[in-house]
Write an enzyme that holds these catalytic residues in place. Structure first.
Site, PDB file in Angstrom:
ATOM      1  N   ASP A  34     -42.403 -32.112  -3.634  1.00  0.00           N
ATOM      2  CA  ASP A  34     -41.433 -31.017  -3.672  1.00  0.00           C
ATOM      3  C   ASP A  34     -42.136 -29.661  -3.657  1.00  0.00           C
ATOM      4  O   ASP A  34     -43.258 -29.534  -4.144  1.00  0.00           O
ATOM      5  CB  ASP A  34     -40.577 -31.155  -4.945  1.00  0.00           C
ATOM      6  CG  ASP A  34     -39.303 -30.333  -4.865  1.00  0.00           C
ATOM      7  OD1 ASP A  34     -38.922 -29.900  -3.761  1.00  0.00           O
ATOM      8  OD2 ASP A  34     -38.684 -30.119  -5.928  1.00  0.00           O
TER       9      ASP A  34
ATOM     10  N   ARG B 174     -40.557 -23.338  -1.191  1.00  0.00           N
ATOM     11  CA  ARG B 174     -41.040 -22.231  -2.028  1.00  0.00           C
ATOM     12  C   ARG B 174     -42.425 -21.769  -1.586  1.00  0.00           C
ATOM     13  O   ARG B 174     -42.753 -20.590  -1.620  1.00  0.00           O
ATOM     14  CB  ARG B 174     -41.048 -22.652  -3.508  1.00  0.00           C
ATOM     15  CG  ARG B 174     -39.681 -22.481  -4.153  1.00  0.00           C
ATOM     16  CD  ARG B 174     -39.576 -23.257  -5.431  1.00  0.00           C
ATOM     17  NE  ARG B 174     -39.322 -24.680  -5.154  1.00  0.00           N
ATOM     18  CZ  ARG B 174     -39.288 -25.624  -6.077  1.00  0.00           C
ATOM     19  NH1 ARG B 174     -39.516 -25.305  -7.343  1.00  0.00           N
ATOM     20  NH2 ARG B 174     -39.024 -26.860  -5.753  1.00  0.00           N
TER      21      ARG B 174
ATOM     22  N   ASN C 283     -30.590 -34.787   1.488  1.00  0.00           N
ATOM     23  CA  ASN C 283     -31.240 -33.735   2.279  1.00  0.00           C
ATOM     24  C   ASN C 283     -30.532 -33.439   3.610  1.00  0.00           C
ATOM     25  O   ASN C 283     -30.775 -32.409   4.237  1.00  0.00           O
ATOM     26  CB  ASN C 283     -32.726 -34.055   2.532  1.00  0.00           C
ATOM     27  CG  ASN C 283     -33.602 -33.892   1.302  1.00  0.00           C
ATOM     28  OD1 ASN C 283     -34.616 -34.599   1.148  1.00  0.00           O
ATOM     29  ND2 ASN C 283     -33.255 -32.972   0.398  1.00  0.00           N
ATOM     30  N   TRP C 284     -29.602 -34.322   4.030  1.00  0.00           N
ATOM     31  CA  TRP C 284     -28.804 -34.029   5.236  1.00  0.00           C
ATOM     32  C   TRP C 284     -27.955 -32.791   5.034  1.00  0.00           C
ATOM     33  O   TRP C 284     -27.471 -32.196   5.995  1.00  0.00           O
ATOM     34  CB  TRP C 284     -27.885 -35.211   5.579  1.00  0.00           C
ATOM     35  CG  TRP C 284     -28.607 -36.470   5.951  1.00  0.00           C
ATOM     36  CD1 TRP C 284     -28.697 -37.605   5.191  1.00  0.00           C
ATOM     37  CD2 TRP C 284     -29.341 -36.751   7.154  1.00  0.00           C
ATOM     38  NE1 TRP C 284     -29.441 -38.565   5.845  1.00  0.00           N
ATOM     39  CE2 TRP C 284     -29.842 -38.077   7.054  1.00  0.00           C
ATOM     40  CE3 TRP C 284     -29.615 -36.023   8.321  1.00  0.00           C
ATOM     41  CZ2 TRP C 284     -30.605 -38.673   8.056  1.00  0.00           C
ATOM     42  CZ3 TRP C 284     -30.378 -36.622   9.321  1.00  0.00           C
ATOM     43  CH2 TRP C 284     -30.863 -37.923   9.186  1.00  0.00           C
TER      44      TRP C 284
ATOM     45  N   SER D 270     -33.931 -36.587  -8.798  1.00  0.00           N
ATOM     46  CA  SER D 270     -33.316 -36.343  -7.483  1.00  0.00           C
ATOM     47  C   SER D 270     -33.051 -37.649  -6.710  1.00  0.00           C
ATOM     48  O   SER D 270     -33.377 -37.762  -5.525  1.00  0.00           O
ATOM     49  CB  SER D 270     -34.179 -35.391  -6.657  1.00  0.00           C
ATOM     50  OG  SER D 270     -34.388 -34.180  -7.351  1.00  0.00           O
TER      51      SER D 270
HETATM   52  C1  IPE Z   1     -36.335 -34.368  -3.592  1.00  0.00           C
HETATM   53  O1  IPE Z   1     -36.504 -33.019  -3.441  1.00  0.00           O
HETATM   54  C2  IPE Z   1     -36.377 -35.048  -2.250  1.00  0.00           C
HETATM   55  C3  IPE Z   1     -37.668 -35.113  -1.608  1.00  0.00           C
HETATM   56  C4  IPE Z   1     -38.799 -34.689  -2.105  1.00  0.00           C
HETATM   57  C5  IPE Z   1     -37.660 -35.716  -0.304  1.00  0.00           C
HETATM   58  P1  IPE Z   1     -35.260 -32.022  -3.327  1.00  0.00           P
HETATM   59  O2  IPE Z   1     -35.853 -30.663  -3.167  1.00  0.00           O
HETATM   60  O3  IPE Z   1     -34.337 -32.466  -2.276  1.00  0.00           O
HETATM   61  O4  IPE Z   1     -34.561 -32.183  -4.741  1.00  0.00           O
HETATM   62  P2  IPE Z   1     -33.591 -31.200  -5.532  1.00  0.00           P
HETATM   63  O5  IPE Z   1     -32.505 -30.811  -4.579  1.00  0.00           O
HETATM   64  O6  IPE Z   1     -34.415 -30.015  -5.950  1.00  0.00           O
HETATM   65  O7  IPE Z   1     -33.133 -31.989  -6.695  1.00  0.00           O
HETATM   66  C1  IPE Z   2     -39.748 -30.964  -0.339  1.00  0.00           C
HETATM   67  O1  IPE Z   2     -39.814 -29.583  -0.334  1.00  0.00           O
HETATM   68  C2  IPE Z   2     -39.592 -31.541   1.035  1.00  0.00           C
HETATM   69  C3  IPE Z   2     -38.305 -32.188   1.300  1.00  0.00           C
HETATM   70  C4  IPE Z   2     -37.322 -32.295   0.468  1.00  0.00           C
HETATM   71  C5  IPE Z   2     -38.145 -32.757   2.626  1.00  0.00           C
HETATM   72  P1  IPE Z   2     -38.503 -28.687  -0.401  1.00  0.00           P
HETATM   73  O2  IPE Z   2     -38.070 -28.384   0.999  1.00  0.00           O
HETATM   74  O3  IPE Z   2     -37.482 -29.308  -1.261  1.00  0.00           O
HETATM   75  O4  IPE Z   2     -39.083 -27.365  -1.077  1.00  0.00           O
HETATM   76  P2  IPE Z   2     -38.353 -26.459  -2.136  1.00  0.00           P
HETATM   77  O5  IPE Z   2     -37.938 -27.318  -3.277  1.00  0.00           O
HETATM   78  O6  IPE Z   2     -37.173 -25.842  -1.435  1.00  0.00           O
HETATM   79  O7  IPE Z   2     -39.376 -25.439  -2.527  1.00  0.00           O
HETATM   80 MG    MG Z   3     -37.058 -29.152  -3.249  1.00  0.00          MG
END
Ligand code: IPE
Ligand code: IPE
Ligand code: MG
Length: 259
Positions: A38, A42, A86-87, A214
């Protein structure tokens, strides 16, 4: 299989000063490490870049984690790459991620195969775009017989959905009189999850500081050790991984017993 670095000094050649590489006990490396990768967004935002650039930068970190885990003898590495939730992200980000997955796997499959890594897929793979799905499935098929580390890619993965699917499959057997409801065991449900035949993770790492699951491996993480670091995923290198492993080796796992 190629000749891989095998001593700690070879695997971790340039440690930061505060890190004692030799403190890692190679006989007590977790068998299964699961990572919630994650913080890509950011990381990009902090640099005034598009979120997609963060995802691209995250790929380097994934590659390093895979090789390092394999070299130190981790048997299973599960990486959370895309959740069923994530969709809900903007279409351009989702499309970009799917293209990045396809491109990265095409580029990396030779090297993974060479390192003896076995690719497995966890999730509703059939709902991925055709190109991504085809490339992922091909990689899994090609590396099926490898005997090194299993790399389980959780993609279009949602733990609640996984448990529902497992329950549905048990219910079907009950309805067809192949199974009695009273004979259902934890093991039977486990065997119908995407992770059937994999041991539960010993260690679950989450980058970027969030303290939540998550929807990741809710069933399988029942007794796993947690390690959360503020480091954003693209900055998570082999030394950050080593920090997690050292923290893990200091934990006392009890599994509900008195010790
Ligand atoms: C969890 O991260 C999913 C993956 C790392 C693929 P998210 O960024 O989607 O989780 P939330 O929304 O902060 O809980
Ligand atoms: C994790 O990074 C990657 C996926 C969920 C695919 P994020 O895209 O969730 O990054 P943040 O949480 O917005 O920083
Ligand atoms: Mg994230």
């Amino acid at each position: 299989m190629s000749q891989r670095p095998s001593t700690l000094a070879e695997i971790f050649p340039e440690p930061p000063e505060d890190l004692d590489v030799q403190a890692l006990d190679l006989d007590r490396v977790p068998q299964h490490v699961a990572i919630i990768m994650d913080g890509n967004g950011r990381w990009a935002q902090a640099r005034g870049l598009d979120r997609g650039e963060g995802h691209k930068a995250g790929i380097r970190a994934v590659r390093e984690a895979i090789t390092t885990c394999n070299d130190i003898g981790v048997r299973y590495l599960t990486i959370y790459s895309f959740s069923t939730e994530n969709w809900k992200r903007p279409k351009t980000e989702v499309t970009g991620l799917m293209e990045l997955f396809a491109k990265t796997m095409s580029k990396e499959v030779d090297g993974l195969d060479e390192e003896g890594v076995r690719v497995e897929l966890l999730g509703r793979v059939e709902d991925l775009p055709l190109t991504t799905r085809t490339i992922f499935k091909k990689a899994a098929k090609r590396t099926r017989k490898n005997t090194g580390m299993t790399l389980a890619i959780a993609v279009n993965y949602g733990s609640r959905l996984e448990i529902v699917d497992a329950a549905t499959s048990l219910a079907r057997d009950v309805a067809a009189d192949r199974l009695s409801p009273d004979s259902i065991t934890e093991d039977m449900l486990s065997q119908r999850l995407y992770t059937a035949d994999m041991p539960d993770p010993d260690l679950c790492i989450r980058s970027s500081g969030e303290m939540r699951l998550s929807n990741f491996l809710l069933w399988q993480l029942a007794y796993s050790e947690f390690y959360v670091t503020d480091v954003l995923w693209p900055d998570f290198d082999r030394y950050e991984l080593l920090r997690a492993l050292l923290a893990f080796q200091k934990r006392k796992r009890r599994f509900g017993k008195v010790s």
